[in-house]
Scaffold this motif. Structure first.
Motif, PDB file in Angstrom:
ATOM      1  N   GLY A  32      -5.246   4.999   7.854  1.00 13.35           N
ATOM      2  CA  GLY A  32      -4.330   4.581   8.911  1.00 13.35           C
ATOM      3  C   GLY A  32      -3.137   5.480   9.091  1.00 13.35           C
ATOM      4  N   ASN A  33      -1.973   4.867   9.013  1.00 17.02           N
ATOM      5  CA  ASN A  33      -0.711   5.521   9.348  1.00 17.02           C
ATOM      6  C   ASN A  33      -0.417   6.764   8.494  1.00 17.02           C
ATOM      7  OD1 ASN A  33       1.945   6.082  10.050  1.00 17.02           O
ATOM      8  ND2 ASN A  33       2.786   4.362   8.916  1.00 17.02           N
ATOM      9  N   SER A  36       1.902   6.990   5.908  1.00 17.45           N
ATOM     10  CA  SER A  36       3.298   7.239   5.499  1.00 17.45           C
ATOM     11  C   SER A  36       3.374   7.609   4.016  1.00 17.45           C
ATOM     12  CB  SER A  36       4.179   6.030   5.805  1.00 17.45           C
ATOM     13  OG  SER A  36       3.834   4.942   4.988  1.00 17.45           O
ATOM     14  N   ASN A  37       2.439   7.114   3.214  1.00 14.86           N
ATOM     15  CA  ASN A  37       2.437   7.500   1.796  1.00 14.86           C
ATOM     16  C   ASN A  37       1.972   8.942   1.620  1.00 14.86           C
ATOM     17  OD1 ASN A  37       3.223   5.258  -0.200  1.00 14.86           O
ATOM     18  ND2 ASN A  37       2.040   4.206   1.383  1.00 14.86           N
ATOM     19  N   ALA A  87      -4.395   6.232  -0.290  1.00 16.51           N
ATOM     20  CA  ALA A  87      -3.135   5.874   0.373  1.00 16.51           C
ATOM     21  C   ALA A  87      -3.473   5.095   1.637  1.00 16.51           C
ATOM     22  CB  ALA A  87      -2.341   7.142   0.697  1.00 16.51           C
ATOM     23  N   GLY A  88      -3.702   3.798   1.444  1.00 15.23           N
ATOM     24  CA  GLY A  88      -4.102   2.976   2.589  1.00 15.23           C
ATOM     25  C   GLY A  88      -5.529   3.293   3.003  1.00 15.23           C
ATOM     26  N   ILE A 136      -2.085   3.015  -4.611  1.00 15.22           N
ATOM     27  CA  ILE A 136      -0.819   2.268  -4.573  1.00 15.22           C
ATOM     28  C   ILE A 136      -1.090   0.915  -3.941  1.00 15.22           C
ATOM     29  CG2 ILE A 136      -0.021   3.254  -2.354  1.00 15.22           C
ATOM     30  CD1 ILE A 136       2.837   3.176  -3.935  1.00 15.22           C
ATOM     31  N   PRO A 193       0.804  -2.820  -2.681  1.00 16.42           N
ATOM     32  CA  PRO A 193       2.127  -3.348  -2.345  1.00 16.42           C
ATOM     33  C   PRO A 193       2.461  -4.700  -2.959  1.00 16.42           C
ATOM     34  CG  PRO A 193       0.663  -3.719  -0.508  1.00 16.42           C
ATOM     35  CD  PRO A 193      -0.153  -3.027  -1.573  1.00 16.42           C
ATOM     36  N   GLU A 211       7.462   2.198  -2.092  1.00 14.57           N
ATOM     37  CA  GLU A 211       6.222   2.970  -2.253  1.00 14.57           C
ATOM     38  C   GLU A 211       6.494   4.465  -2.122  1.00 14.57           C
ATOM     39  OE1 GLU A 211       2.679   0.076  -0.617  1.00 14.57           O
ATOM     40  OE2 GLU A 211       3.560   1.474   0.795  1.00 14.57           O
TER      41      GLU A 211
HETATM   42  C1  GRF Z   1       0.555   0.770   1.868  1.00 15.45           C
HETATM   43  O1  GRF Z   1       1.338  -0.386   1.999  1.00 15.45           O
HETATM   44  C2  GRF Z   1      -0.210   0.734   0.579  1.00 15.45           C
HETATM   45  O2  GRF Z   1       0.421   0.022  -0.426  1.00 15.45           O
HETATM   46  C3  GRF Z   1      -1.491   0.039   0.958  1.00 15.45           C
HETATM   47  O3  GRF Z   1      -1.763   0.475   2.263  1.00 15.45           O
HETATM   48  C4  GRF Z   1      -0.556   0.831   2.913  1.00 15.45           C
HETATM   49  C5  GRF Z   1      -0.729   2.200   3.479  1.00 15.45           C
HETATM   50  O4  GRF Z   1       0.338   2.602   4.288  1.00 15.45           O
HETATM   51  N1  GRF Z   1      -2.529   0.335  -0.002  1.00 15.45           N
HETATM   52  P1  GRF Z   1       0.414   4.089   4.856  1.00 15.45           P
HETATM   53  O5  GRF Z   1      -0.873   4.332   5.635  1.00 15.45           O
HETATM   54  O6  GRF Z   1       0.538   5.023   3.704  1.00 15.45           O
HETATM   55  O7  GRF Z   1       1.605   4.100   5.760  1.00 15.45           O
END
Ligand code: GRF
Length: 207
Positions: free
Chosen positions: A16-17, A19-20, A93-94, A114, A116, A180
């Protein structure tokens, strides 16, 4: 000081996004981490993480599960890519697919995730909301090695996030994501410095 040991090659898996991914990439740009992100892999063609990776000049790879006969065939293809690219560490990461036990056994102690919440509480895809709805006063984030069970492997780092009575769910989401983005790069840094020692469920961080 940068280690004279071979730099770690990382692959980030995200759906997805991203951000991590961004937080880890930015940290690696501004700190002396003995590694680099060599590949971003996604199961979703339109995942925003792919745009982030391209902007950072990192190779991307998209593989859809639908193009494979079964789930393990998909993971076998991914494993072959990891081996061909000499990837040392896979950073989830997501990534919204569960890795098969075949994959997690093959890459034992080389896949991190990771989550949350403060594991083992609030496993699953809604960790933030579940903690919020439950009414706990403290939640947080967990970075852990991935094994064959969901949100289960040995814990590397955790950081608590208090839930104040005034918080909306959106407030909490914001706090969790900020935590995170601080915690995940640190765990990656430790791995790349070869400081993590796993003994059963315990992860020691060497000085
Ligand atoms: C994060 O909240 C992570 O903990 C979970 O998925 C989300 C991913 O967010 N596993 P991003 O795509 O890194 O913004």
């Amino acid at each position: 000081m940068i280690s004279n040991k071979k730099p770690m090659r990382l692959a980030v898996f995200a759906s997805g996004n991203g951000s991590n991914f961004q937080a880890i990439y930015d940290y690696m740009q501004s700190h002396e981490v003995n590694g680099c992100i060599s590949l971003v892999l996604s199961n979703c063609r339109d995942a925003y993480v792919l745009q982030r990776a391209k902007k950072a000049g990192i190779e991307t790879c998209v593989l859809s599960v639908d193009d494979f006969e079964h789930r393990q065939a998909y993971d076998q293809r991914i494993a072959a890519i990891m081996e061909q690219k000499n990837i040392d560490l896979i950073v989830l990461a997501g990534y919204m697919l569960l890795l098969t036990p075949w994959f997690t056994n093959r890459f034992k102690e080389r896949v991190i995730n990771i989550h949350p919440s403060l594991l083992p509480s609030f496993k699953g895809t809604q960790g933030i909301k579940d903690a919020y709805d439950y009414g706990v006063k403290i939640t947080g984030v967990t970075v852990h090695f991935v094994d064959s069970k969901l949100d289960h492997g040995p814990i590397i780092l955790q950081k608590e996030v208090p839930i104040k009575a005034s918080y909306s769910l959106e407030d909490l989401e914001e706090k969790i994501h900020a935590a995170e983005h601080r915690l995940y790069p640190k765990a990656v840094h430790y791995f790349c410095s070869r400081r993590l020692v796993v003994k059963g469920r315990k992860v020691m961080i060497r000085e």
